[in-house]
Design an enzyme around this catalytic site. Sequence first.
Site, PDB file in Angstrom:
ATOM      1  N   ARG A 115     -56.324  56.939  37.535  1.00 26.08           N
ATOM      2  CA  ARG A 115     -57.213  57.953  36.977  1.00 26.08           C
ATOM      3  C   ARG A 115     -56.409  59.192  36.573  1.00 26.08           C
ATOM      4  O   ARG A 115     -55.442  59.585  37.255  1.00 26.08           O
ATOM      5  CB  ARG A 115     -58.249  58.347  38.025  1.00 26.08           C
ATOM      6  CG  ARG A 115     -59.350  59.294  37.542  1.00 26.08           C
ATOM      7  CD  ARG A 115     -60.234  58.639  36.528  1.00 26.08           C
ATOM      8  NE  ARG A 115     -61.536  59.346  36.410  1.00 26.08           N
ATOM      9  CZ  ARG A 115     -62.300  59.296  35.339  1.00 26.08           C
ATOM     10  NH1 ARG A 115     -61.920  58.608  34.276  1.00 26.08           N
ATOM     11  NH2 ARG A 115     -63.464  59.921  35.313  1.00 26.08           N
ATOM     12  N   THR A 406     -64.819  52.944  27.049  1.00 25.53           N
ATOM     13  CA  THR A 406     -64.086  52.117  27.999  1.00 25.53           C
ATOM     14  C   THR A 406     -63.852  50.720  27.467  1.00 25.53           C
ATOM     15  O   THR A 406     -64.469  50.286  26.521  1.00 25.53           O
ATOM     16  CB  THR A 406     -64.891  51.985  29.315  1.00 25.53           C
ATOM     17  OG1 THR A 406     -65.931  52.932  29.343  1.00 25.53           O
ATOM     18  CG2 THR A 406     -64.023  52.181  30.526  1.00 25.53           C
ATOM     19  N   ASP A 446     -65.392  64.507  32.655  1.00 33.56           N
ATOM     20  CA  ASP A 446     -66.075  63.753  33.709  1.00 33.56           C
ATOM     21  C   ASP A 446     -66.259  64.600  34.968  1.00 33.56           C
ATOM     22  O   ASP A 446     -66.959  64.187  35.903  1.00 33.56           O
ATOM     23  CB  ASP A 446     -65.301  62.485  34.062  1.00 33.56           C
ATOM     24  CG  ASP A 446     -65.631  61.332  33.122  1.00 33.56           C
ATOM     25  OD1 ASP A 446     -66.521  61.502  32.269  1.00 33.56           O
ATOM     26  OD2 ASP A 446     -65.007  60.267  33.240  1.00 33.56           O
ATOM     27  N   SER A 471     -65.544  58.831  38.411  1.00 33.52           N
ATOM     28  CA  SER A 471     -65.744  57.807  37.401  1.00 33.52           C
ATOM     29  C   SER A 471     -66.854  56.862  37.845  1.00 33.52           C
ATOM     30  O   SER A 471     -67.217  56.829  39.029  1.00 33.52           O
ATOM     31  CB  SER A 471     -64.451  57.013  37.197  1.00 33.52           C
ATOM     32  OG  SER A 471     -64.667  55.875  36.374  1.00 33.52           O
ATOM     33  N   SER A 472     -67.379  56.081  36.912  1.00 33.62           N
ATOM     34  CA  SER A 472     -68.317  55.007  37.233  1.00 33.62           C
ATOM     35  C   SER A 472     -67.696  53.634  37.019  1.00 33.62           C
ATOM     36  O   SER A 472     -68.379  52.618  37.153  1.00 33.62           O
ATOM     37  CB  SER A 472     -69.575  55.115  36.375  1.00 33.62           C
ATOM     38  OG  SER A 472     -70.342  56.235  36.739  1.00 33.62           O
ATOM     39  N   GLY A 493     -68.972  51.184  29.563  1.00 38.90           N
ATOM     40  CA  GLY A 493     -70.330  51.652  29.341  1.00 38.90           C
ATOM     41  C   GLY A 493     -70.726  52.948  30.007  1.00 38.90           C
ATOM     42  O   GLY A 493     -71.903  53.181  30.239  1.00 38.90           O
ATOM     43  N   GLY A 494     -69.779  53.818  30.355  1.00 37.87           N
ATOM     44  CA  GLY A 494     -70.137  55.095  30.956  1.00 37.87           C
ATOM     45  C   GLY A 494     -70.819  54.913  32.290  1.00 37.87           C
ATOM     46  O   GLY A 494     -70.542  53.970  33.030  1.00 37.87           O
TER      47      GLY A 494
END
Length: 588
Positions: A115, A406, A446, A471-472, A493-494
């Site tokens: 990240r 992504t 984010d 993050s997801s 997909g966020g």
Amino acid sequence: MRSRHTAHQLLKSTLLASTILTALSVTAQDANPEAASGKSVGKASISSKKFMAATANPLATNAAYDVLKKGGSAVDAAIAAQLVLGLTEPQSSGIAGGAFLLTFDGKNVTNYDGRETAPKKVNEKLFQTDAGADMAFYDAVVGGRSVGVPGVVAMLDLAHKREGKLPWAELFKPAIALAENGFAISPRLNTLLKTEKYLNKDEAAKTYFYEADGITPKAVGTVLKNPEYAAVLKTIAKQGPKGFYTGDVAKAIVNKVNSHPTNPGSMALADMAGYKAKTRTAVCGDYRGHKICGPAAPSSGGVAVLQILGMLERFDLKNLKPADAQAIHYYTEAGSYAFADRGMYLADPDFVKVPTAALIDKNYLARRSALIDPNKSIAGKATAGVPEEMKKVARIDLGSPELTSTSHISIVDANGHAVSMTTSIEDQFGARQFVKGMLLNNQLTDFSFSPMNKDGSAVANRVQAGKRPRSSMAPVLVFDKAGNLEMVVGSPGGSRIINYVAQTLVNLIDWKMDPQTAVDAAHYGSRNNGKTELEKGADWTAATAELKAKGHDVIEGETTSGLSAIVKTPNGYIGGADSRREGTVKGD
């Protein structure tokens, strides 16, 4: 003169239609990370006996396949795929972005954290106006302010040192060749360029992606060459990650970030040189006899997916149909409670106490599940729970849209070792800054834009120097009771990634779908925004009335998942790639 090829000739039936679909009109927080680009038809699951690779782009899948064919490891193949994705799918990921990687080496699961980090000179007011309000989303995104220190290259190097088989430089050859010789613009890339409002404000990007008028995107099939990207890859291939984090490449990135005329950042060469990829303990839990592992914080994906599944376990889903209103009700209610906890507790664990074990504890999830009324929706926003011995550390942070543009890579090699890797530059085309053939990320958006809650307490996911934004991303590996690999699953997909992945696992485990059917199934979910979200284009007639009767506020909109799933079978593997994007599956 540029040579042109049709998409049918180069990418055949795996490519998506280039029709631009109308996006759901919602706030920045609820919007899709990338525009929809149609849905291909006729995809079927792919079978193989020895190994398999699935990526979001055919050229990247081919690169991964070729590496596996040469005896490379799953990590080797993932590296080759990522380098190609940065060229052929630049709107979604690249080496100037970040990623989470889960690997299985036959015995152990390793969680690699690549990240991005916030530069040392930023503070919690990074996305605040002079008047103390949150900046408008795209005022924050476009330029250098939003760019985090990239993590992908360092992460892939760390994984390669531990789990690679082929020489590092060998893995760069496919992407270098494509960059030098050219690749055809795909329908999806062309479609996203048509929907894009900010990219052509950057002169380098305008020259590369657009026709001479600076407005018209280069057409589908146009062959793009990227010698600057090829040169960067050659440098990293020869020097290792220091070829990216120091020297001319790092200087060019830092200069680009800091010299934006209206929205500069504050990145230093020391930020680049000081970046460190990390390994963390993967978040693992059980669901109906399967062990499911996902990424730890700063991703919220691992915890949230396990929470949704844990709350669903008491319901007899197998005797419902996937599109039944009752199944949707259970799933979306579980999602609301999981997202409430996500907003309260998940952030960078190096800065904030994250109660991971408590959040996925069976007893805690049983208490959360007991809140789900089979006949009535919460009809609004769920509140976060209080895990045992855990005080609240933050409240829902509405200033963090997380429009993660992504991509996802799923791989199993000939030794049965596996990779699930989700990789991102955040929004569509990132910060809209193009340097040395690469798009820079905008991952700092984010973070929560607001550093403090109304009650004066600090938000867990606020901006801090050196911190990694939440993050997801939810790359997942699934095992049976004996520890044998069963599945590799993940999606872009966020913030919707969490729902996409958890739903796909339910499709595979509860409803025994084959991988292609599982990833193509119509989406539904809740992100605790007071809405029950259904995928536009599916037939929800039978379910909608019952959902509304239960109190659901139902909305329909486009979904831009890019799921892939590989499932182990007695004869090898079977895989599927989401028809909503250009993904392919290939194996022997």
